[in-house]
Motif scaffolding. Structure first.
Motif, PDB file in Angstrom:
ATOM      1  N   VAL A 199       0.839  -1.206   0.000  1.00  0.00           N
ATOM      2  CA  VAL A 199       0.000   0.000   0.000  1.00  0.00           C
ATOM      3  C   VAL A 199       0.872   1.252   0.000  1.00  0.00           C
ATOM      4  O   VAL A 199       0.618   2.212  -0.744  1.00  0.00           O
ATOM      5  N   CYS A 200       1.902   1.255   0.830  1.00  0.00           N
ATOM      6  CA  CYS A 200       2.780   2.422   0.929  1.00  0.00           C
ATOM      7  C   CYS A 200       3.600   2.616  -0.345  1.00  0.00           C
ATOM      8  O   CYS A 200       3.869   3.750  -0.755  1.00  0.00           O
ATOM      9  N   PHE A 201       4.007   1.514  -0.967  1.00  0.00           N
ATOM     10  CA  PHE A 201       4.742   1.613  -2.228  1.00  0.00           C
ATOM     11  C   PHE A 201       3.868   2.283  -3.293  1.00  0.00           C
ATOM     12  O   PHE A 201       4.325   3.159  -4.028  1.00  0.00           O
ATOM     13  N   VAL A 202       2.601   1.882  -3.347  1.00  0.00           N
ATOM     14  CA  VAL A 202       1.661   2.509  -4.282  1.00  0.00           C
ATOM     15  C   VAL A 202       1.490   3.982  -3.942  1.00  0.00           C
ATOM     16  O   VAL A 202       1.427   4.837  -4.835  1.00  0.00           O
ATOM     17  N   ALA A 203       1.452   4.309  -2.641  1.00  0.00           N
ATOM     18  CA  ALA A 203       1.304   5.706  -2.213  1.00  0.00           C
ATOM     19  C   ALA A 203       2.494   6.545  -2.670  1.00  0.00           C
ATOM     20  O   ALA A 203       2.331   7.685  -3.124  1.00  0.00           O
ATOM     21  N   VAL A 204       3.704   5.977  -2.557  1.00  0.00           N
ATOM     22  CA  VAL A 204       4.903   6.696  -2.994  1.00  0.00           C
ATOM     23  C   VAL A 204       4.872   6.923  -4.508  1.00  0.00           C
ATOM     24  O   VAL A 204       5.196   8.006  -4.999  1.00  0.00           O
ATOM     25  N   ILE A 205       4.473   5.895  -5.250  1.00  0.00           N
ATOM     26  CA  ILE A 205       4.363   6.027  -6.707  1.00  0.00           C
ATOM     27  C   ILE A 205       3.367   7.129  -7.072  1.00  0.00           C
ATOM     28  O   ILE A 205       3.633   7.976  -7.941  1.00  0.00           O
ATOM     29  N   ILE A 206       2.216   7.133  -6.398  1.00  0.00           N
ATOM     30  CA  ILE A 206       1.202   8.168  -6.661  1.00  0.00           C
ATOM     31  C   ILE A 206       1.764   9.542  -6.320  1.00  0.00           C
ATOM     32  O   ILE A 206       1.553  10.521  -7.054  1.00  0.00           O
ATOM     33  N   GLY A 207       2.494   9.626  -5.210  1.00  0.00           N
ATOM     34  CA  GLY A 207       3.097  10.900  -4.829  1.00  0.00           C
ATOM     35  C   GLY A 207       4.080  11.414  -5.867  1.00  0.00           C
ATOM     36  O   GLY A 207       4.092  12.603  -6.208  1.00  0.00           O
ATOM     37  N   VAL A 208       4.916  10.510  -6.386  1.00  0.00           N
ATOM     38  CA  VAL A 208       5.867  10.890  -7.438  1.00  0.00           C
ATOM     39  C   VAL A 208       5.119  11.387  -8.683  1.00  0.00           C
ATOM     40  O   VAL A 208       5.503  12.375  -9.310  1.00  0.00           O
ATOM     41  N   LEU A 209       4.037  10.705  -9.031  1.00  0.00           N
ATOM     42  CA  LEU A 209       3.243  11.116 -10.189  1.00  0.00           C
ATOM     43  C   LEU A 209       2.607  12.492  -9.968  1.00  0.00           C
ATOM     44  O   LEU A 209       2.558  13.322 -10.891  1.00  0.00           O
ATOM     45  N   LEU A 210       2.140  12.749  -8.762  1.00  0.00           N
ATOM     46  CA  LEU A 210       1.530  14.050  -8.465  1.00  0.00           C
ATOM     47  C   LEU A 210       2.554  15.179  -8.605  1.00  0.00           C
ATOM     48  O   LEU A 210       2.221  16.265  -9.078  1.00  0.00           O
ATOM     49  N   VAL A 211       3.786  14.910  -8.192  1.00  0.00           N
ATOM     50  CA  VAL A 211       4.829  15.939  -8.286  1.00  0.00           C
ATOM     51  C   VAL A 211       5.264  16.167  -9.731  1.00  0.00           C
ATOM     52  O   VAL A 211       5.535  17.293 -10.143  1.00  0.00           O
ATOM     53  N   ASN A 212       5.302  15.098 -10.514  1.00  0.00           N
ATOM     54  CA  ASN A 212       5.893  15.181 -11.852  1.00  0.00           C
ATOM     55  C   ASN A 212       4.895  15.201 -13.000  1.00  0.00           C
ATOM     56  O   ASN A 212       5.299  15.322 -14.159  1.00  0.00           O
ATOM     57  N   TRP A 213       3.603  15.085 -12.713  1.00  0.00           N
ATOM     58  CA  TRP A 213       2.616  15.105 -13.791  1.00  0.00           C
ATOM     59  C   TRP A 213       2.642  16.464 -14.479  1.00  0.00           C
ATOM     60  O   TRP A 213       2.583  17.488 -13.831  1.00  0.00           O
ATOM     61  N   PRO A 214       2.754  16.492 -15.814  1.00  0.00           N
ATOM     62  CA  PRO A 214       2.847  17.771 -16.522  1.00  0.00           C
ATOM     63  C   PRO A 214       1.633  18.665 -16.244  1.00  0.00           C
ATOM     64  O   PRO A 214       0.494  18.179 -16.184  1.00  0.00           O
ATOM     65  N   THR A 215       1.879  19.954 -16.071  1.00  0.00           N
ATOM     66  CA  THR A 215       0.797  20.903 -15.900  1.00  0.00           C
ATOM     67  C   THR A 215       0.206  21.243 -17.261  1.00  0.00           C
ATOM     68  O   THR A 215       0.793  20.961 -18.309  1.00  0.00           O
ATOM     69  N   LYS A 216      -0.951  21.864 -17.252  1.00  0.00           N
ATOM     70  CA  LYS A 216      -1.618  22.210 -18.502  1.00  0.00           C
ATOM     71  C   LYS A 216      -0.781  23.179 -19.327  1.00  0.00           C
ATOM     72  O   LYS A 216      -0.803  23.165 -20.541  1.00  0.00           O
TER      73      LYS A 216
END
Length: 298
Positions: free
Chosen positions: A279-296
Motif C-alpha cells: 500500500v505504501c509503495f503505491v502511495a509513494v508512486i502516486i506521490g511521485v506522479l503528483l509531483v511530476n505530472w505535466p501541468t496544462k
C-alpha cells in the motif's frame, strides 16, 4: 515538453532503481571494504568511465571555461565528498531505517532551496505528492521496526543524515547553472572526478591501500557494479533528469530508494513484502506522479 518530461522522469526512475540496488550491493561490500574507500573506488571508477567515454567519443564536451572550474569543484565537494562522508558516518550512529527517513526529507529541502533561488514554484498537487511520498516511507519504516533508542548518539547520526539530504538538495539546485552551459554528461564527469579526488585523502586515512589488498572476487564484482551501474550510469541519469525536470521533481524520486531496496531484498534474500508495504509503495508512486505530472501549461 512532453518528450523532456519523459526523458527526465525515465532517467530519474532508472537512476533510483540503480541506487536502490547499490544500497544492497554496498551493504555486502562494506563487509570487506571500509565505507569511504568503497566510495572512492565506486565514484573514481565511475568518473574514469565517463571521462574515457568523452575523450574517445565527444572530446569537445570536455572543454569548459576555467572560471567555471571552482563552481564544478563546489558541486563535486557537495555530492561526492561531503555526501558520502555524512551518509556513511551518519549510519554508524543511527539505524538504517532512521537514516532512510531523514534522507526522505530531501524533496522538502529541495523545494525550499529552489524557492529561495526563485527557480521553482510548487503547486498544491505537487506539495501533496511530496507529503504522500514522505508518509509512505515513514509508515514502511515504522512497520519494519523504527525505534528511537540510544538517543544521544542517534541524534548525531540523524543530524548527519539530514545534512546528507540537504547536500542532495543543494546539488540539485546549484547544478542547474552548469547543466544549462555544458550538459549532463560533462557536468557529471567533472563533478564525479573532482569530488572523488577531494575524498581521496580521507579514504587513505581510513585505510584504502590495505582495503585494496583484501579485495576478493565477490568484492571486485560488487565494485564493478557500483562503479558502472551505481556510479557512472546512475549519476549520469540522475544529472540528466535534473537537466529536464526541476530539482524537487527529481529529488522526490529519492523516496523510491528504500522501496526498491526492500523489493530487491525480497527477491534476493527471500524477505516478505507485507500488505502495508505494498500500500505504501503505491502511495509513494502516486506521490511521485503528483509531483511530476505535466501541468496544462506544459
Amino acid at each position: 515538453m512532453r518528450d523532456q518530461n519523459f526523458v527526465g522522469n525515465g532517467s530519474a526512475f532508472i537512476a533510483t532503481a540503480l541506487f536502490g540496488a547499490s544500497v544492497v550491493a554496498t551493504r555486502v561490500a562494506v563487509g570487506t571494504i571500509p565505507p569511504l574507500s568503497l566510495a572512492v573506488l565506486r565514484f573514481g571508477q565511475g568518473g574514469l568511465i565517463l571521462l574515457l567515454f568523452l575523450l574517445i567519443r565527444r572530446p569537445g564536451q570536455l572543454r569548459i571555461a576555467l572560471s567555471d572550474l571552482p563552481y564544478l569543484a563546489l558541486l563535486g565537494a557537495v555530492l561526492f565528498t561531503i555526501f558520502p562522508i555524512t551518509f556513511n558516518v551518519g549510519l554508524k550512529f543511527t539505524e538504517a531505517s532512521r537514516g532512510a527517513l531523514m534522507l526522505s526529507t530531501m524533496p522538502l529541502w529541495s523545494a525550499w532551496f529552489a524557492r529561495i533561488a526563485k527557480s521553482e514554484h510548487l503547486i498544491a498537487r505537487q506539495i501533496t505528492g511530496i507529503i504522500l511520498t514522505l508518509c509512505g516511507v515513514a509508515i514502511v519504516l515504522l512497520e519494519r521496526g523504527l525505534t528511537w533508542q540510544g538517543v544521544n548518539w542517534a541524534l548525531v547520526g540523524d543530524l548527519l543524515m539530514l545534512l546528507t539530504a540537504i547536500c542532495g538538495a543543494v546539488y540539485g539546485v546549484l547544478a542547474q547553472k552548469m547543466l544549462k552551459k555544458y550538459g549532463a554528461i560533462a557536468v557529471t564527469t567533472y563533478v564525479m572526478v573532482i569530488g572523488t579526488l577531494l575524498l581521496l585523502p580521507a579514504a587513505f586515512v581510513e585505510g584504502l591501500p590495505l582495503a585494496l589488498s583484501k579485495i576478493d572476487t565477490q568484492a571486485a564484482g560488487l565494485i564493478l557494479f557500483l562503479g558502472i551501474c551505481g556510479g557512472a550510469i546512475g549519476y549520469l541519469l540522475w544529472t540528466l533528469a535534473l537537466a529536464h525536470l526541476t530539482p524537487t521533481q527529481v529529488a522526490v524520486y529519492v523516496n523510491l530508494n528504500p522501496m526498491v531496496a526492500t523489493i530487491l531484498g525480497a527477491a534476493l534474500l527471500a524477505e516478505r513484502l507485507s500488505p502495508v508495504f505494498i500500500v505504501c509503495f503505491v502511495a509513494v508512486i502516486i506521490g511521485v506522479l503528483l509531483v511530476n505530472w505535466p501541468t496544462k501549461a506544459s
